[in-house]
Every structure is written in C-alpha cells, then in structure tokens.
Write a protein that holds these residues in place. Structure first.
Motif, short mmCIF file in Angstrom:
data_model
loop_
_atom_site.label_atom_id
_atom_site.label_comp_id
_atom_site.label_asym_id
_atom_site.label_seq_id
_atom_site.Cartn_x
_atom_site.Cartn_y
_atom_site.Cartn_z
N ALA A 57 1.71 8.67 7.77
CA ALA A 57 2.73 9.69 7.55
C ALA A 57 4.03 9.38 8.30
N ASP A 58 3.91 8.92 9.54
CA ASP A 58 5.12 8.61 10.32
C ASP A 58 5.89 7.45 9.68
N GLU A 59 5.16 6.45 9.19
CA GLU A 59 5.80 5.33 8.50
C GLU A 59 6.50 5.80 7.24
N ALA A 60 5.86 6.70 6.50
CA ALA A 60 6.47 7.23 5.27
C ALA A 60 7.78 7.95 5.58
N ARG A 61 7.76 8.81 6.58
CA ARG A 61 8.98 9.55 6.94
C ARG A 61 10.08 8.60 7.39
N ALA A 62 9.73 7.62 8.21
CA ALA A 62 10.73 6.69 8.72
C ALA A 62 11.34 5.87 7.59
N ALA A 63 10.50 5.40 6.67
CA ALA A 63 10.98 4.56 5.58
C ALA A 63 11.90 5.35 4.65
N LEU A 64 11.51 6.58 4.32
CA LEU A 64 12.36 7.39 3.44
C LEU A 64 13.65 7.80 4.14
N GLY A 65 13.58 8.00 5.45
CA GLY A 65 14.80 8.27 6.21
C GLY A 65 15.74 7.07 6.20
N ARG A 66 15.16 5.88 6.33
CA ARG A 66 15.96 4.64 6.27
C ARG A 66 16.60 4.51 4.89
N ALA A 67 15.83 4.80 3.84
CA ALA A 67 16.36 4.74 2.48
C ALA A 67 17.53 5.70 2.30
N ALA A 68 17.41 6.89 2.88
CA ALA A 68 18.46 7.90 2.75
C ALA A 68 19.77 7.44 3.40
N ALA A 69 19.64 6.64 4.46
CA ALA A 69 20.84 6.12 5.12
C ALA A 69 21.50 5.00 4.34
N LEU A 70 20.76 4.36 3.44
CA LEU A 70 21.26 3.20 2.70
C LEU A 70 21.70 3.51 1.28
N ILE A 71 21.07 4.50 0.64
CA ILE A 71 21.37 4.80 -0.78
C ILE A 71 22.42 5.90 -0.85
N PRO A 72 23.57 5.65 -1.45
CA PRO A 72 24.63 6.68 -1.52
C PRO A 72 24.17 7.92 -2.28
N PRO A 73 24.74 9.08 -1.95
CA PRO A 73 24.31 10.35 -2.58
C PRO A 73 24.43 10.37 -4.09
N ASP A 74 25.38 9.62 -4.66
CA ASP A 74 25.59 9.66 -6.11
C ASP A 74 24.93 8.49 -6.83
N ALA A 75 24.18 7.66 -6.11
CA ALA A 75 23.54 6.50 -6.74
C ALA A 75 22.34 6.94 -7.57
N ARG A 76 22.00 6.13 -8.58
CA ARG A 76 20.86 6.46 -9.44
C ARG A 76 19.56 6.56 -8.63
N GLY A 77 19.39 5.67 -7.68
CA GLY A 77 18.15 5.66 -6.89
C GLY A 77 17.99 6.85 -5.97
N ARG A 78 19.07 7.61 -5.76
CA ARG A 78 18.99 8.75 -4.84
C ARG A 78 18.08 9.85 -5.39
N ALA A 79 18.08 10.03 -6.70
CA ALA A 79 17.24 11.08 -7.30
C ALA A 79 15.76 10.81 -7.04
N LEU A 80 15.33 9.56 -7.21
CA LEU A 80 13.94 9.20 -6.93
C LEU A 80 13.62 9.39 -5.46
#
Length: 257
Positions: free
Chosen positions: A107-130
């Motif tokens: 669970a900690d790895e999941a949260r950290a990875a998705l947090g890292r993704a949120a810092a890298l994927i812009p809010p309006d990018a297609r991948g942000r919805a996923l």
C-alpha cells in the motif's frame, strides 16, 4: 471489487491494425498474447506492454513476476515526464493490485508511486484521468475513504469525457454507482451501472462485461437481478473463470435444510 483501466487503444475504427488486434485479445482476457504483439523498444510500446500485464494480475491473480519485469523495462525506457509519470502510474496500480488481492501488502508503494505520477503528469493531460481514477481506487479500497474516492472518480470522469475515453468512462460510471449504491441511492446506482454495461457491450469489452452485469444486478429487483447474474455466470465460464474474484459473487446460494 476494483478494476484496472487503460486508455481504450484499438476501440475505434480509425485505430491501426496492431492496436485493434491488441484490443481484441485484451478484451477476451488474452493479455499475454496481446503483450507478445508489442516489442518493448520504445517507451510507448514498453508502457503499453506493462499495462497489459499489470491488468492481467488484477483479473487473474497471476503473472506478477512478468508484470514486474515489463514495468522495469518501461521505467528504464521512459525519458519524458509524461512517460515517467505513466510508468509510475502503472507501478502504483501493480502495488495496489498486490495489496487488494492480499498477495503482498504494498500500500505504501502504491501511494508513493501514484503521488510521483501526480507530480509528473500535467492536470490537463490524457493520462491524468486514469491517474485520478486509480487514486480513487486507493481511497475507496485501501484508505476506506468514500468521500475522497468520489472526488477522485468525478475528476477522472470529467477527464475521460474531455479526452473521449469511453473505456475509462465505463469504470468511472461503475465506481461512482457503487458509492451511490452503498448510500442507498438506488436510482443513481442503476443509472451508473447501466451506463457502464452499455459502454462495455458497445466496445466489445468482454472481460469487463460480467462484472458490469453483476454490479447492475446488485441494484435491481427480481427477476431482473437473477437474469443479469445468470448472464454474468455464462460469460465468466466462457472466459475460463476470469476475473477470478468474481467467483464468490457468482457462486450459487448454499442449500438450506
């Protein structure tokens, strides 16, 4: 039970033959065959291959080592922030699936990875919805915070609508409906589950149709509920018992003395 979701490559008539072939295999629970069509020489191909094998883990509870290897390849090939963010999003999903299915608590790895993704994927990018959808899964199923989950699912729903991603919409409809059902909002639940099922049937997303039928059955009255469950059971058998976690929900009721 929660699902993984990817963008619906191969779901429209304008897609190239390779993506169409991958989609047909993926939608019929043939993730390994679909992944074999991709040579992981570019970041995009490696990411798609990894996402297919991660999805296989969530539906079959098998293939963890193969998914991990594919993910490491995708992470190594990622160069741009978008690519690194997408790889982190898949890493978070794999860790989430492992935790959800009680293979190993990550669970900690999941949260950290998705947090890292949120810092890298812009809010309006297609991948942000996923990404928003997957953060909703974590909030609902690991953090047990339906309020946070609903907010994330709504952001994902808006993003999927804006980027015309019907497959992801089928997931956001279903999970928003699940929260509505939990709160006794039957009309909203039926509508959302019905939309999810309609989209999956239109796309030919066979592996996701049985779960959609079971969800709608949970919000319906008899005899419609039994009819929906019977159809789900037929599809479940057709696909060789996938998704595995649906078995308990489709088991016949125990005989009473």
């Amino acid at each position: 039970m929660a699902h993984s979701a990817m963008s619906g490559h191969g779901t429209t008539s304008g897609d190239d033959p390779l993506q169409t072939a991958i989609w047909r295999l993926r939608s019929r629970a043939c993730w390994v065959d679909a992944a074999a069509l991709l040579e992981p020489r570019t970041a995009a191909a490696a990411l798609q291959r990894a996402s297919l094998l991660v999805e296989r883990c969530l539906y079959t509870e098998q293939g963890w080592a193969e998914a991990e290897d594919a993910l490491r390849t995708a992470e190594a090939l990622a160069r741009s922030d978008d690519e690194r963010g997408a790889a982190a999003c898949e890493r978070g999903q794999l860790a989430y699936a492992s935790t959800l299915l009680t293979v190993r608590d990550r669970a900690d790895e999941a949260r950290a990875a998705l947090g890292r993704a949120a810092a890298l994927i812009p809010p309006d990018a297609r991948g942000r919805a996923l990404l928003d959808f997957r953060r909703g899964l974590l909030a609902e199923n690991l953090a047990h915070s339906p309020q946070s989950a609903r907010a994330a699912y709504r952001r994902a729903h808006a993003g999927a609508t804006a980027h015309d991603d019907p497959l992801l919409l089928s997931f956001t409809w279903r999970h928003l409906a699940g929260l509505a059902l939990r709160e006794g909002e039957l009309a909203d639940a039926r509508h959302g589950f019905g939309e999810s099922l309609r989209i999956r049937e239109e796309l030919g997303y066979l592996v996701g149709t049985a779960p959609a039928l079971v969800s709608l059955a949970d919000a319906e009255t008899e005899p419609e509920a039994s009819r929906l469950r019977a159809e789900a059971a037929r599809l479940f058998r057709l696909l060789g018992g996938v998704p595995t976690w649906l078995a308990d929900q489709l088991a016949p009721p125990a005989a009473t003395a």
